[in-house]
Design an enzyme around this catalytic site. Structure first.
Site, short mmCIF file in Angstrom:
data_model
loop_
_atom_site.label_atom_id
_atom_site.label_comp_id
_atom_site.label_asym_id
_atom_site.label_seq_id
_atom_site.Cartn_x
_atom_site.Cartn_y
_atom_site.Cartn_z
N TYR A 1 36.68 40.03 -47.57
CA TYR A 1 37.09 39.91 -48.99
C TYR A 1 37.24 38.11 -49.06
CZ TYR A 1 38.59 44.37 -49.29
OH TYR A 1 38.60 45.81 -49.26
N CYS A 2 37.78 37.48 -47.97
CA CYS A 2 37.93 35.99 -47.91
C CYS A 2 36.53 35.33 -47.97
CB CYS A 2 38.60 35.43 -46.86
SG CYS A 2 40.23 36.05 -46.58
N ASN A 3 35.79 35.83 -47.47
CA ASN A 3 34.15 35.55 -47.19
C ASN A 3 33.25 35.56 -48.62
OD1 ASN A 3 34.11 34.64 -44.40
ND2 ASN A 3 33.78 36.70 -43.90
#
Length: 218
Positions: free
Chosen positions: A90-92
Site C-alpha cells: 500500500y505504501c509503495n
C-alpha cells in the site's frame, strides 16, 4: 484510476488469495483486528494537525547525505509522507502516485520527501523499485514520527503474525522496538506551520495527491 481505487483493488485480490499473493486466509482477521484497535485508540487524534508548528529535523537520505527540513523550507513549501517500508504494498503504491504527481508539486515550488524507519539499503531498493525522483529519509527509531505524534507499537499478536510471515521489522529497520509510523501526509508552509495534514490509522486508506493542492497554492 484513483490511488484509492488501486489500493482497494489490491486489497480485494490480496484477501481473495489471488496469485501472486496467495496469502493464507487466517491472517486477514488478525490484521483487521490490529487496525480496528489502532483506530479505536484515537491515536491519530493526537498527531500534529493543521495550524501546528512542524518540528524541524535533519535525516540522512539513502546515500548518507544529511537533509534538513529547514533547508528545504527555505526553498518553498515541504510535503512529507510517512512511509512504513519497502515491504508494504500500500505504501509503495502511494509513493508511485506521489512520483506521478511530482511535476505538479515542482510547478508550485514544493519539495517532497518520504520519511521511513527502514535502513538505507531498503530505501535504495524502494527508490529503484518505485522509480522515485525524491528521497526516502531514514528516521531511525521513528524519532521524527514520534515528534509528529505518529509512532505506535505493534500489538504482540501482530508481531507474532509478522514473524510467521517473515516480515522481520527489526531487521528491516535495524531497531528491535517493533514500532511503525501511522501513514500520514503533511504540507508545511515556509513559516513552518502545517497547512495540510492527513493521518489515517488504517494503512489501506490513503488520500489522493490532489487533495493537498489547495494547501500548496494557498
Amino acid at each position: 484510476m484513483t490511488l484509492q481505487a488501486k489500493l482497494d483493488a489490491f486489497k480485494a485480490d490480496f484477501k481473495a488469495g489471488k496469485p501472486p499473493y496467495n496469502a493464507p486466509a487466517e491472517i486477514h482477521p488478525v490484521m483487521e483486528r490490529a487496525t480496528a484497535e489502532l483506530i479505536a485508540s484515537a491515536a491519530a487524534g493526537k498527531a500534529l494537525k493543521v495550524g501546528d508548528k512542524a518540528p524541524l529535523f535533519t535525516l540522512k537520505d539513502p546515500d548518507g547525505n544529511l537533509v534538513s527540513s529547514a533547508d528545504l523550507l527555505a526553498k518553498g513549501p515541504l510535503v512529507l509522507t510517512f512511509y512504513r517500508g519497502v515491504w508494504c504494498p500500500y505504501c509503495n503504491m502511494e509513493l508511485q502516485a506521489l512520483q506521478a504527481f511530482l511535476p505538479t508539486l515542482q510547478e508550485v515550488g514544493a519539495n517532497l520527501v518520504a520519511i521511513s524507519p527502514q535502513i538505507a539499503a531498503n530505501s535504495r531498493k524502494s527508490v529503484r523499485t518505485n522509480g522515485l525522483e525524491f528521497p526516502i529519509l531514514s528516521d531511525t527509531h521513528n524519532d521524527v514520527a514520534q515528534a509528529f505524534g505518529l509512532r505506535f507499537a505493534l500489538p504482540d499478536y501482530l508481531v507474532e503474525l509478522y514473524k510467521n510471515l517473515r516480515n522481520d521489522l527489526p531487521t528491516f529497520n535495524d531497531d528491535p522496538s517493533w514500532t511503525l509510523p501511522m501513514p500520514a501526509r503533511y504540507v508545511i508552509g515556509q513559516d513552518g506551520v502545517i497547512r495540510y495534514a492527513e493521518v489515517n490509522p488504517d494503512y489501506t486508506q490513503r488520500p489522493e495527491p490532489e487533495a493537498m493542492l489547495d494547501a500548496l497554492r494557498g
